[in-house]
Design a protein around this motif. Structure first.
Motif, PDB file in Angstrom:
ATOM      1  N   THR A 163      -1.128  11.896 -24.329  1.00  0.00           N
ATOM      2  CA  THR A 163      -0.733  11.084 -25.489  1.00  0.00           C
ATOM      3  C   THR A 163       0.102   9.877 -25.094  1.00  0.00           C
ATOM      4  N   LEU A 164       1.111  10.087 -24.290  1.00  0.00           N
ATOM      5  CA  LEU A 164       1.996   8.977 -23.947  1.00  0.00           C
ATOM      6  C   LEU A 164       1.298   7.933 -23.068  1.00  0.00           C
ATOM      7  N   PRO A 165       0.614   8.325 -21.985  1.00  0.00           N
ATOM      8  CA  PRO A 165      -0.074   7.290 -21.195  1.00  0.00           C
ATOM      9  C   PRO A 165      -1.118   6.522 -22.000  1.00  0.00           C
ATOM     10  N   LEU A 166      -1.904   7.259 -22.809  1.00  0.00           N
ATOM     11  CA  LEU A 166      -2.922   6.593 -23.608  1.00  0.00           C
ATOM     12  C   LEU A 166      -2.292   5.749 -24.709  1.00  0.00           C
ATOM     13  N   GLY A 167      -1.201   6.259 -25.297  1.00  0.00           N
ATOM     14  CA  GLY A 167      -0.562   5.575 -26.404  1.00  0.00           C
ATOM     15  C   GLY A 167      -0.068   4.186 -26.057  1.00  0.00           C
ATOM     16  N   TYR A 168       0.357   4.004 -24.819  1.00  0.00           N
ATOM     17  CA  TYR A 168       0.850   2.690 -24.422  1.00  0.00           C
ATOM     18  C   TYR A 168      -0.240   1.624 -24.547  1.00  0.00           C
ATOM     19  N   PHE A 169      -1.499   2.033 -24.412  1.00  0.00           N
ATOM     20  CA  PHE A 169      -2.595   1.069 -24.468  1.00  0.00           C
ATOM     21  C   PHE A 169      -3.057   0.788 -25.897  1.00  0.00           C
ATOM     22  N   VAL A 170      -2.815   1.716 -26.821  1.00  0.00           N
ATOM     23  CA  VAL A 170      -3.352   1.553 -28.177  1.00  0.00           C
ATOM     24  C   VAL A 170      -2.286   1.322 -29.238  1.00  0.00           C
ATOM     25  N   ALA A 171      -1.004   1.462 -28.882  1.00  0.00           N
ATOM     26  CA  ALA A 171       0.059   1.369 -29.889  1.00  0.00           C
ATOM     27  C   ALA A 171       0.077   0.020 -30.589  1.00  0.00           C
ATOM     28  N   GLU A 172      -0.051  -1.051 -29.839  1.00  0.00           N
ATOM     29  CA  GLU A 172       0.042  -2.376 -30.449  1.00  0.00           C
ATOM     30  C   GLU A 172      -1.132  -2.646 -31.372  1.00  0.00           C
ATOM     31  N   ALA A 173      -2.338  -2.267 -30.954  1.00  0.00           N
ATOM     32  CA  ALA A 173      -3.515  -2.473 -31.798  1.00  0.00           C
ATOM     33  C   ALA A 173      -3.402  -1.655 -33.085  1.00  0.00           C
ATOM     34  N   GLY A 174      -2.904  -0.418 -32.974  1.00  0.00           N
ATOM     35  CA  GLY A 174      -2.724   0.419 -34.153  1.00  0.00           C
ATOM     36  C   GLY A 174      -1.723  -0.172 -35.130  1.00  0.00           C
TER      37      GLY A 174
END
Length: 318
Positions: free
Chosen positions: A184-195
């Motif tokens: 969750t955390l590694p992947l989240g860094y890539f999608v947080a801004e778009a979300g």
């Protein structure tokens, strides 16, 4: 060999996650005090002048923390009012003992207890999104605490569909925590801004919002799981309280947007306003979900108008 490779990858991801958690928490440390209540420890930020009349309590929605209410709206209000911002149980720097303590009913009880310990007898509550259901529940179960309620793009009613397959998976025993503590955390860094950008539409997300709102705190496993529980249990929770909305006696102002795709105004704000006796509904034709960011001056004006009407009404009642 395949099993060993998978196990090795999971172990490495778990280590990366723990390093990431430490880095996130160092970047976004707590800004207030901790208040212990039954089942949780709540992080509370208390800003603005103390002797300034009716205090304002601000409660954030899902996938966020108190910083989402503080900037710009909370800081704007704190120039003239005492403002109490609270990380909901399990979010930001607040903890909760049981992940299952996810419903508005339980969280309302925890917040009411915290306010009692802070010496806040009555306040105007400003709630956003998920906390629309929470604000309504506080007004129902702890009515003496609520002088007024200002709701921004609130969730209030059951809706068709779910809350995202990934939330349902994260809230599933065993597999959910396994994923939360690894990818969750590694992947989240890539999608947080778009979300975050998608939630603002049709408005443009302010530059630096993800950092300014401490959104990366959400990616920590324990908070990500708590957030998922909050979301997957919400529909049943609001369905259980809808029939009571007519009991809300406090003045209510609701501000929502016509094009809000996150929480649809026709499903939530309009039916709620039609049910609550003392409700005022403002629907703007070009407003998205992040009301507190898009029209903070309007929200401030409505809050101050409500406060100005509460004092004479209370004096007349006395």
């Amino acid at each position: 060999m395949i099993v060993m490779s998978v196990v090795t990858a999971l172990v490495l991801l778990a280590l990366v996650t723990q390093v990431g958690v430490l880095a996130v928490q160092r970047t976004f440390p707590p800004q207030g005090r901790m208040v212990e209540v039954d089942g949780a420890v709540l992080h509370v930020v208390d800003i603005g002048p103390r002797g300034s009349g009716m205090p304002i309590v601000m409660l954030h929605g899902a996938s966020s923390n108190l910083e989402a209410m503080r900037r710009p709206l909370g800081d704007l209000l704190a120039k003239d009012h005492r403002v109490i911002l609270i990380d909901r149980p399990g979010h930001g720097w607040s903890t909760r003992m049981r992940r299952q303590d996810s419903t508005p009913q339980i969280q309302a009880r925890m917040i009411d207890e915290a306010l009692q310990k802070l010496g806040i007898d009555r306040a105007v509550f400003v709630v956003h999104s998920w906390s629309g259901a929470l604000g309504a529940r506080i007004a129902l179960d702890h009515a003496s605490r609520v002088a007024g309620l200002v709701m921004l793009a609130p969730v209030t009613h059951p809706w068709r569909g779910g809350v995202g397959r990934y939330n349902e998976i994260i809230a599933t025993p065993v597999i959910g925590p396994l994923l939360a503590y690894t990818i969750t955390l590694p992947l989240g860094y890539f999608v947080a801004e778009a979300g975050a950008r998608s939630v603002f539409l049709p408005q443009v997300m302010p530059d630096g919002f993800v950092q300014d709102s401490a959104t990366p705190l959400l990616l920590r496993p324990r908070e990500f799981i708590a957030n998922a529980y909050d979301l997957v249990t919400l529909k049943e929770a609001v369905a259980a309280q809808v029939s009571r909305y007519g009991e809300i006696s406090a003045p209510v102002t609701i501000i929502a947007g016509e094009p809000d795709k996150t929480v649809k105004t026709d499903i939530h704000a309009r039916p709620f306003a039609a049910t609550v006796p003392n409700a005022k509904l403002i629907v703007l034709p070009d407003l998205g979900h992040m009301v507190q960011n898009a029209v903070p001056d309007l929200v401030k004006t409505e809050i101050e108008t409500m406060i100005g009407q509460i004092a004479p009404a209370q004096a007349a009642a006395d």
